[in-house]
Design a protein around this motif. Structure first.
Motif, PDB file in Angstrom:
ATOM      1  N   SER A 127      67.316  -7.182  70.183  1.00 41.15           N
ATOM      2  CA  SER A 127      68.104  -8.402  70.286  1.00 41.15           C
ATOM      3  C   SER A 127      69.578  -8.161  69.968  1.00 41.15           C
ATOM      4  O   SER A 127      70.450  -8.922  70.374  1.00 41.15           O
ATOM      5  CB  SER A 127      67.490  -9.485  69.403  1.00 41.15           C
ATOM      6  OG  SER A 127      68.399  -9.972  68.480  1.00 41.15           O
ATOM      7  N   VAL A 128      69.860  -7.069  69.258  1.00 40.11           N
ATOM      8  CA  VAL A 128      71.254  -6.721  68.981  1.00 40.11           C
ATOM      9  C   VAL A 128      71.961  -6.302  70.275  1.00 40.11           C
ATOM     10  O   VAL A 128      73.121  -6.619  70.501  1.00 40.11           O
ATOM     11  CB  VAL A 128      71.322  -5.572  67.943  1.00 40.11           C
ATOM     12  CG1 VAL A 128      72.728  -5.000  67.843  1.00 40.11           C
ATOM     13  CG2 VAL A 128      70.841  -6.058  66.593  1.00 40.11           C
ATOM     14  N   PHE A 134      64.284 -17.659  76.184  1.00 41.95           N
ATOM     15  CA  PHE A 134      64.060 -16.219  76.270  1.00 41.95           C
ATOM     16  C   PHE A 134      63.122 -15.868  77.425  1.00 41.95           C
ATOM     17  O   PHE A 134      63.157 -14.765  77.946  1.00 41.95           O
ATOM     18  CB  PHE A 134      63.516 -15.679  74.945  1.00 41.95           C
ATOM     19  CG  PHE A 134      64.490 -15.788  73.795  1.00 41.95           C
ATOM     20  CD1 PHE A 134      65.855 -15.987  74.046  1.00 41.95           C
ATOM     21  CD2 PHE A 134      64.078 -15.688  72.485  1.00 41.95           C
ATOM     22  CE1 PHE A 134      66.764 -16.096  73.009  1.00 41.95           C
ATOM     23  CE2 PHE A 134      64.988 -15.794  71.438  1.00 41.95           C
ATOM     24  CZ  PHE A 134      66.325 -16.001  71.699  1.00 41.95           C
ATOM     25  N   SER A 183      71.809 -19.497  73.539  1.00 40.70           N
ATOM     26  CA  SER A 183      70.931 -18.567  72.834  1.00 40.70           C
ATOM     27  C   SER A 183      71.009 -18.749  71.314  1.00 40.70           C
ATOM     28  O   SER A 183      72.047 -18.532  70.699  1.00 40.70           O
ATOM     29  CB  SER A 183      71.316 -17.144  73.211  1.00 40.70           C
ATOM     30  OG  SER A 183      70.410 -16.268  72.621  1.00 40.70           O
ATOM     31  N   ARG A 196      63.784  -6.778  65.694  1.00 39.14           N
ATOM     32  CA  ARG A 196      64.966  -7.385  66.319  1.00 39.14           C
ATOM     33  C   ARG A 196      66.031  -6.395  66.783  1.00 39.14           C
ATOM     34  O   ARG A 196      67.149  -6.788  67.091  1.00 39.14           O
ATOM     35  CB  ARG A 196      65.629  -8.396  65.365  1.00 39.14           C
ATOM     36  CG  ARG A 196      64.690  -9.420  64.793  1.00 39.14           C
ATOM     37  CD  ARG A 196      65.424 -10.432  63.982  1.00 39.14           C
ATOM     38  NE  ARG A 196      65.566 -11.694  64.692  1.00 39.14           N
ATOM     39  CZ  ARG A 196      66.432 -12.643  64.359  1.00 39.14           C
ATOM     40  NH1 ARG A 196      67.247 -12.484  63.362  1.00 39.14           N
ATOM     41  NH2 ARG A 196      66.495 -13.755  65.047  1.00 39.14           N
ATOM     42  N   GLU A 211      60.788 -13.026  68.470  1.00 38.54           N
ATOM     43  CA  GLU A 211      60.447 -14.430  68.680  1.00 38.54           C
ATOM     44  C   GLU A 211      59.260 -14.542  69.642  1.00 38.54           C
ATOM     45  O   GLU A 211      58.341 -15.337  69.447  1.00 38.54           O
ATOM     46  CB  GLU A 211      61.685 -15.127  69.264  1.00 38.54           C
ATOM     47  CG  GLU A 211      61.744 -16.607  69.087  1.00 38.54           C
ATOM     48  CD  GLU A 211      61.900 -17.060  67.646  1.00 38.54           C
ATOM     49  OE1 GLU A 211      62.136 -16.234  66.761  1.00 38.54           O
ATOM     50  OE2 GLU A 211      61.747 -18.267  67.430  1.00 38.54           O
ATOM     51  N   CYS A 226      74.491  -9.182  63.129  1.00 38.29           N
ATOM     52  CA  CYS A 226      74.900  -7.823  63.480  1.00 38.29           C
ATOM     53  C   CYS A 226      76.064  -7.363  62.620  1.00 38.29           C
ATOM     54  O   CYS A 226      76.802  -6.450  62.995  1.00 38.29           O
ATOM     55  CB  CYS A 226      75.269  -7.736  64.952  1.00 38.29           C
ATOM     56  SG  CYS A 226      73.947  -8.266  66.033  1.00 38.29           S
ATOM     57  N   THR A 284      69.993 -17.013  68.928  1.00 36.05           N
ATOM     58  CA  THR A 284      70.271 -15.834  68.107  1.00 36.05           C
ATOM     59  C   THR A 284      71.760 -15.516  68.085  1.00 36.05           C
ATOM     60  O   THR A 284      72.207 -14.643  67.360  1.00 36.05           O
ATOM     61  CB  THR A 284      69.539 -14.583  68.624  1.00 36.05           C
ATOM     62  OG1 THR A 284      69.883 -14.376  69.998  1.00 36.05           O
ATOM     63  CG2 THR A 284      68.042 -14.741  68.518  1.00 36.05           C
ATOM     64  N   ARG A 285      72.519 -16.221  68.948  1.00 36.24           N
ATOM     65  CA  ARG A 285      73.949 -15.942  69.009  1.00 36.24           C
ATOM     66  C   ARG A 285      74.821 -17.134  68.632  1.00 36.24           C
ATOM     67  O   ARG A 285      75.901 -16.958  68.117  1.00 36.24           O
ATOM     68  CB  ARG A 285      74.338 -15.513  70.439  1.00 36.24           C
ATOM     69  CG  ARG A 285      73.796 -14.177  70.872  1.00 36.24           C
ATOM     70  CD  ARG A 285      74.530 -13.031  70.231  1.00 36.24           C
ATOM     71  NE  ARG A 285      74.113 -11.749  70.775  1.00 36.24           N
ATOM     72  CZ  ARG A 285      73.092 -11.040  70.316  1.00 36.24           C
ATOM     73  NH1 ARG A 285      72.379 -11.479  69.307  1.00 36.24           N
ATOM     74  NH2 ARG A 285      72.772  -9.878  70.866  1.00 36.24           N
ATOM     75  N   THR A 337      70.718 -13.479  65.096  1.00 36.79           N
ATOM     76  CA  THR A 337      70.579 -12.043  64.865  1.00 36.79           C
ATOM     77  C   THR A 337      71.864 -11.603  64.195  1.00 36.79           C
ATOM     78  O   THR A 337      72.934 -11.692  64.791  1.00 36.79           O
ATOM     79  CB  THR A 337      70.409 -11.281  66.184  1.00 36.79           C
ATOM     80  OG1 THR A 337      69.312 -11.843  66.898  1.00 36.79           O
ATOM     81  CG2 THR A 337      70.139  -9.818  65.936  1.00 36.79           C
ATOM     82  N   ARG A 354      77.915  -2.605  72.971  1.00 39.93           N
ATOM     83  CA  ARG A 354      77.287  -1.811  71.918  1.00 39.93           C
ATOM     84  C   ARG A 354      76.339  -0.746  72.455  1.00 39.93           C
ATOM     85  O   ARG A 354      75.854   0.080  71.703  1.00 39.93           O
ATOM     86  CB  ARG A 354      76.443  -2.738  71.034  1.00 39.93           C
ATOM     87  CG  ARG A 354      77.148  -3.291  69.857  1.00 39.93           C
ATOM     88  CD  ARG A 354      76.117  -3.919  68.936  1.00 39.93           C
ATOM     89  NE  ARG A 354      75.800  -5.259  69.373  1.00 39.93           N
ATOM     90  CZ  ARG A 354      76.328  -6.346  68.850  1.00 39.93           C
ATOM     91  NH1 ARG A 354      77.188  -6.252  67.886  1.00 39.93           N
ATOM     92  NH2 ARG A 354      75.999  -7.538  69.282  1.00 39.93           N
ATOM     93  N   CYS A 358      70.897  -7.012  73.468  1.00 41.87           N
ATOM     94  CA  CYS A 358      70.714  -7.890  74.626  1.00 41.87           C
ATOM     95  C   CYS A 358      71.941  -8.758  74.843  1.00 41.87           C
ATOM     96  O   CYS A 358      72.411  -9.420  73.921  1.00 41.87           O
ATOM     97  CB  CYS A 358      69.492  -8.786  74.417  1.00 41.87           C
ATOM     98  SG  CYS A 358      69.304  -9.985  75.748  1.00 41.87           S
ATOM     99  N   GLY A 383      71.091 -12.118  73.775  1.00 48.16           N
ATOM    100  CA  GLY A 383      70.487 -12.242  72.459  1.00 48.16           C
ATOM    101  C   GLY A 383      69.001 -12.523  72.498  1.00 48.16           C
ATOM    102  O   GLY A 383      68.443 -13.089  71.560  1.00 48.16           O
ATOM    103  N   ILE A 384      68.338 -12.153  73.588  1.00 50.65           N
ATOM    104  CA  ILE A 384      66.896 -12.382  73.666  1.00 50.65           C
ATOM    105  C   ILE A 384      66.209 -11.582  72.569  1.00 50.65           C
ATOM    106  O   ILE A 384      66.431 -10.383  72.430  1.00 50.65           O
ATOM    107  CB  ILE A 384      66.345 -11.976  75.051  1.00 50.65           C
ATOM    108  CG1 ILE A 384      66.950 -12.883  76.117  1.00 50.65           C
ATOM    109  CG2 ILE A 384      64.827 -12.050  75.062  1.00 50.65           C
ATOM    110  CD1 ILE A 384      66.601 -12.482  77.527  1.00 50.65           C
ATOM    111  N   ASP A 385      65.411 -12.277  71.767  1.00 48.88           N
ATOM    112  CA  ASP A 385      64.817 -11.666  70.597  1.00 48.88           C
ATOM    113  C   ASP A 385      63.314 -11.482  70.823  1.00 48.88           C
ATOM    114  O   ASP A 385      62.552 -12.441  70.801  1.00 48.88           O
ATOM    115  CB  ASP A 385      65.084 -12.575  69.393  1.00 48.88           C
ATOM    116  CG  ASP A 385      64.527 -11.996  68.112  1.00 48.88           C
ATOM    117  OD1 ASP A 385      64.084 -10.825  68.140  1.00 48.88           O
ATOM    118  OD2 ASP A 385      64.526 -12.700  67.099  1.00 48.88           O
TER     119      ASP A 385
END
Lengths: 156, 549, 331
Positions: free
Chosen positions: B177-178, B97, C283, B174, B188, C67, C285-286, C65, C106, B180, B183-185
């Motif tokens: 992060s949705v 990230f 990543s 977060r 974190e 979604c 989160t993905r 994450t 999105r 990005c 997905g960079i959160d």
């Protein structure tokens, strides 16, 4: 006087509103964008205030509350926050200077406009203070909500 | 022109000289040139020395964010630098990230704090750059040669102040992060920076005091066992007064089938206690064999807002107690960050939970295979299953005095993915439910503005700003559908949304989901019910009279 | 705007270097052989090193994450790609990010609707611009494969035809050339136009955009304006592909500018944000499944901590617990 002012405001509403909104948004650290919830609420409320001005029975309390509710929790001092109610006077002068003689208002009407805004500024101050007090009230309420069961026991 | 109106030239001069905002000259600054100013309402009190000593944390002292000198310990730069190094080794997420952001700006206007304050350092990308700029300076290769090129800077005390300010204006929700593309959160990054700040004694009492309490007494509020039991027993009395039904919760009972754990706010605070009454009614209604522990009496975990080690330490009690009591599985109450911990961290940190069984609902026989390893089920999953199998006798009319909307809690939404279960329950326990605008719910939900340990009273203005986007969305359904009840499944929400609503949308009350379940449940042997669990009259059930509050 | 001008000047200087070097100093061997080889070595080794550097770091926790709806009760439909439960679903999620920029799709922007209600409307320009930019770059790079094979491969021919279907100029006009320039213009413009974007952009954000723009412009100039003879270019590229260190033949100077700028891009790549090309696959989160309650995720360095056990707790509160009639372990 009211009809003259109303007419003038009606024809210059867009310009005044735009400048006024810009002043309000520029209070924020890095000028708040137009497409933010804050800008939306402000623009709606300022418009209501402005369109209420020309009318004789002017009740813009709700709109005034909407504006000060936002301002009262911001990271800038009250003097800066409430300065936006001084801006319309400057904006009006500005517009007057740019318009032709035919478009100008008589001094009487201008003074009426200014004094209306003076009054509005004071009303805004009341409203601002109400919201500040609300913040403190919220702190107290939150404290007692958090201790709800303990307080209940001591009461019993 | 009259003498009262200034001359055009004067005005022009004034306009030229005044640093007017209309001229749009605010963008010449770089973000790192914008000073940090601590004012009342935008910072939380620091951890008290005795709390830090109790926890064995670094640098206990009396200080405040508004102080000029923060009394950082000697060699703090090295502590931070070494701390960052070691975390980069332990977390691929952190390294990735920090390395992969292209500053595309997709996240910029997604943060509720940015939308509420307009402060550029609240854009998630800049929040992360606060750390990245230091990381680039200390670490990678060419960037060091081309300093001005990649926006790097030295670690100074001013940077620490900036970190303290802005990593305590992130609720780890977060939402960024949705949006990005990588997905960079930011959550974190915030978690890591808060860990680092704790190493040098830069902290937040609102987070550390609950952590210390939880360690000592088993829950954030520091309630000792006898008081804990007493509290629940008075709720039991309330229930009997209201419904005529005597529910019988047990405590620390060995051999129960299920251990029930919920945030301690539900046992102590208003309106959490009403949600607790809802749970008690539900369990009685279905005859669940359950027990509540006074030792693992906290579902929430403020350790999560402190450091991963502290999160693990506080969380360890759940499995430890489940094992001691010999229960089959654990049922968890409504909470946001508790469920992020349970869902994404618990089993990794403190598992495997071999001593428990795969959760099976004793009423419907449903096997919760999605919790097969962690062996902990969310109450909304549990109740939704009961309703689906028609095991509950419900009268949704009893909630007719409530026109509801549902607030998805950040952690449950974006750290767990539970959207349908609470909605299924809500639709079955009340008749009026309106969703907020599409882009403010589900995975795009807006935070209450007080999550991750920021709901300190002294931080109230900040919270009101950060919660504004949420409040604004509620206002829309309030105006359009006369919504008067905001239903949520998070304990921090239940504590922090009431002031938020009171400020922005007076007239909207905050409810826990299972409070509405409790209202709607038709209990065996109940007396005629005219009031809801808050002792407010129900519409259409009163013995004549007005149904308005 | 120093941070915009500096990268612009840098790219201009970089373009001038090979021009002067080849035209006046006769350094065609340096720019035609040594630098391209160095660049390719740096790119490959650098990219690999960065990947390895990321991969050797553990993923201690399963932190997707989510979604979309998780997989829970059977009668609730779960969202396969936004809350993946199986490996292939997570893989599809990552690939949809890579090829379709799903998350950017999105993107929303707050706007006021007619009924004066605020809505967060869809805002797809960044998605569209980014997609156009990356896809045309990919097609352009693939098209260039004709220079690396003696026999032009079939897919290259196909791309060529597809890309040049607007047969309006001679030599054939490629749509991607226009698209990539338009996209770059958009991407630069949006960084300059919006106050937020101006603030967050660094020199290192403008530099690659300008560099790629320069590469494209020089390429277009070669093809359409100076009508560079491509046979010697192809000869030289084939020599490079065959690891030959022979002297390059007589080629127009613009080619050296093009090649040098590409080499600079290749060298710059592994040390910069351009590595997002690799990072996107990793990543956490993905690319992780949302099944952490179903299957235990193992942390290789799981920290050992000491927590307060029940017996310590009971020791502290035994009397109070007795009074409250709570069962206790020890009397």
């Amino acid at each position: 006087m009211n009809t003259v002012l109303a007419k003038f405001l009606e024809s210059n509403k867009k310009a005044i509103l735009q400048q006024w909104l810009d002043c309000a948004l520029a209070l924020f650290p890095e000028k708040m964008g137009y497409s933010t919830p804050v800008a939306m609420v402000l623009s709606g409320a300022l418009e209501k205030i402005l369109s209420g001005l020309g009318k004789s029975e002017n009740d813009c309390q709700e709109a005034l509350d909407d504006v000060t509710r936002i301002l009262a929790v911001q990271n800038f001092p009250p003097s800066k926050a409430l300065s936006i109610f001084l801006e319309p006077k400057l904006i009006l002068r500005d517009i007057m200077m740019k318009t032709t003689v035919a478009g100008t208002l008589t001094q009487e009407v201008q003074e009426a406009f200014n004094s209306r805004f003076d009054r509005l500024t004071l009303e805004a101050f009341d409203s601002y203070m109400r919201h500040r007090e609300k913040i403190y009230q919220l702190k107290v309420e939150e404290g007692s909500r958090r201790m709800y069961m303990a307080l209940r026991r001591t009461e019993a | 022109m009259s003498k009262y109106v200034p001359k055009l030239s004067d005005l022009k001069k004034e306009f030229d000289e005044k640093p007017s905002v209309l001229k749009g000259n605010y963008s010449v600054q770089e973000w790192w040139d914008i000073p940090v100013e601590f004012r009342d309402g935008n910072w939380c009190f620091p951890g008290k020395p005795e709390v830090l000593e109790d926890l064995g944390f670094a640098n206990p002292r009396k200080w405040a964010a508004t102080d000029e000198n923060w009394q950082l310990p000697a060699g703090w730069q090295k502590t931070i630098s070494d701390g960052l190094q070691s975390r980069l080794k332990k977390y691929r997420s952190l390294k990735l990230f920090l390395d992969s952001c292209v500053r595309c700006g997709a996240c910029a206007d997604k943060c509720h704090f940015f939308l509420g304050t307009g402060d550029p350092k609240n854009m998630p990308v800049v929040r992360a750059e606060l750390l990245r700029s230091v990381y680039r300076h200390d670490f990678p290769l060419v960037e060091k040669i081309l300093k001005g090129f990649s926006g790097s800077r030295k670690l100074t005390e001013a940077v620490i102040k900036e970190w303290h300010m802005y990593f305590h204006q992130c609720t780890e929700c977060r939402r960024c992060s949705v949006f990005c593309p990588f997905g960079i959160d930011t959550a974190e990054i915030t978690m890591m920076v808060r860990e680092l700040l704790n190493l040098i004694g830069v902290n937040n009492n609102w987070i550390l005091a609950p952590v210390s309490n939880c360690n000592r007494t088993g829950n954030h509020l520091g309630i000792e066992p006898h008081t804990f039991v007493q509290n629940i027993n008075s709720l039991v009395e309330d229930i009997e007064d209201l419904t005529g039904v005597a529910v019988e919760p047990t405590f620390n009972r060995k051999g129960a089938e299920v251990l029930f754990i919920t945030p301690s706010g539900d046992v102590f605070g208003d309106p959490g206690v009403y949600t607790m009454m809802g749970y008690l009614l539900l369990f009685h209604h279905i005859g669940l064999d359950y027990t509540i522990s006074t030792y693992a009496s906290e579902g929430g975990n403020f350790g999560m807002f402190t450091s991963n080690d502290m999160m693990k330490k506080l969380n360890a009690k759940m499995y430890h107690e489940a094992k001691r009591l010999g229960v089959k599985w654990i049922l968890g109450g409504e909470c946001g960050h508790m469920w992020r911990v349970v869902h994404q961290y618990m089993n990794t940190m403190n598992g495997p939970a071999d001593f428990l069984e795969v959760p099976v609902s004793p009423i419907t026989g449903t096997r919760f295979s999605n919790a097969a390893a962690t062996k902990m089920v969310h109450i909304a999953e549990f109740t939704a299953d009961l309703i689906h199998h028609k095991k509950l006798k419900l009268d949704p009319k009893r909630n007719d005095h409530l026109r509801t909307t549902f607030h998805d809690s950040c952690n449950v939404a974006r750290g767990m993915g539970m959207f349908e279960e609470p909605r299924h329950i809500l639709r079955n326990v009340c008749n009026t439910f309106h969703e907020m605008p599409e882009d403010t719910i589900r995975e795009k939900t807006f935070c209450c503005g007080s999550g991750s340990g920021l709901n300190a009273e002294e931080n109230m203005e900040n919270r009101m700003r950060g919660g504004f986007p949420r409040a604004n969305a509620v206002k829309q359904v309030k105006d359009r559908h006369k919504v008067n009840s905001l239903v949520t499944i998070c304990a921090i929400d239940r504590a922090s949304l009431p002031p938020l609503m009171n400020y922005w949308n007076p007239g909207v009350s905050v409810y826990g989901l299972h409070e509405l379940v409790g209202n709607a449940l038709i209990m065996q042997g109940e007396k005629k019910r005219t009031e809801d669990l808050r002792e407010n009259p129900m519409a259409g059930f009163e013995d004549g009279g007005d149904d308005e509050e | 705007m120093k941070k915009v001008l500096m990268p612009l000047v840098m790219v201009a200087v970089l373009a001038l270097v090979p021009f002067l070097g080849v035209q006046y100093a006769g350094l065609s061997y340096l720019f035609g052989v040594i630098i391209p080889y160095t660049a390719i070595v740096v790119l490959l080794a650098g990219f690999l090193l960065r990947l390895v550097d990321w991969l050797r770091r553990p993923v201690p926790f399963r932190i997707p994450t989510t979604c979309g709806q998780e997989k829970s009760l059977e009668w609730i439909k779960y969202d396969r790609f936004e809350s993946p439960h199986r490996f292939w679903e997570a893989a599809a999620r990552v690939l949809s990010e890579v090829f379709l920029f799903r998350s950017l799709f999105r993107n929303t922007k707050a706007e006021l609707h007619k009924d004066s209600n605020l809505a967060y409307g869809s805002h797809k320009w960044l998605w569209l611009g980014g997609l156009a930019f990356h896809w045309s770059l990919l097609i352009i790079v693939l098209r260039h494969s004709r220079f690396f094979f003696v026999m032009v491969p079939g897919f290259t021919e196909f791309l060529d035809h597809a890309d040049g279907f607007l047969d309006v100029t001679l030599p054939t006009f490629y749509i991607t050339n226009a698209v990539v320039l338009a996209a770059i213009t958009f991407l630069v413009f949006r960084r300059l136009n919006d106050a937020k974007m101006r603030l967050i952009s660094l020199q290192t954000d403008y530099f690659p955009l300008f560099l790629i723009a320069a590469i494209v412009v020089v390429g277009i100039l070669m093809r359409y304006l100076t009508r560079l003879d491509i046979m010697p270019v192809k000869d030289q590229m084939l020599r490079l592909v065959n690891f030959s260190f022979d002297d390059p033949g007589e080629i127009g100077t613009l080619f050296y500018v093009h090649l040098f700028l590409v080499s600079v891009l290749a060298i710059y790549f592994p040390f910069s944000k351009l590595m997002h090309a690799g990072a996107i696959f990793l990543s956490p989160t993905r690319n992780l499944c949302n099944n952490s309650r179903e299957k235990r995720h193992v942390n290789p360095w799981n920290a050992s901590i000491k927590f307060k056990t029940y017996s310590e707790y009971e020791d502290n509160y035994r009397d109070k617990m007795k009074k409250a009639n709570l069962p206790i372990e020890k009397q």
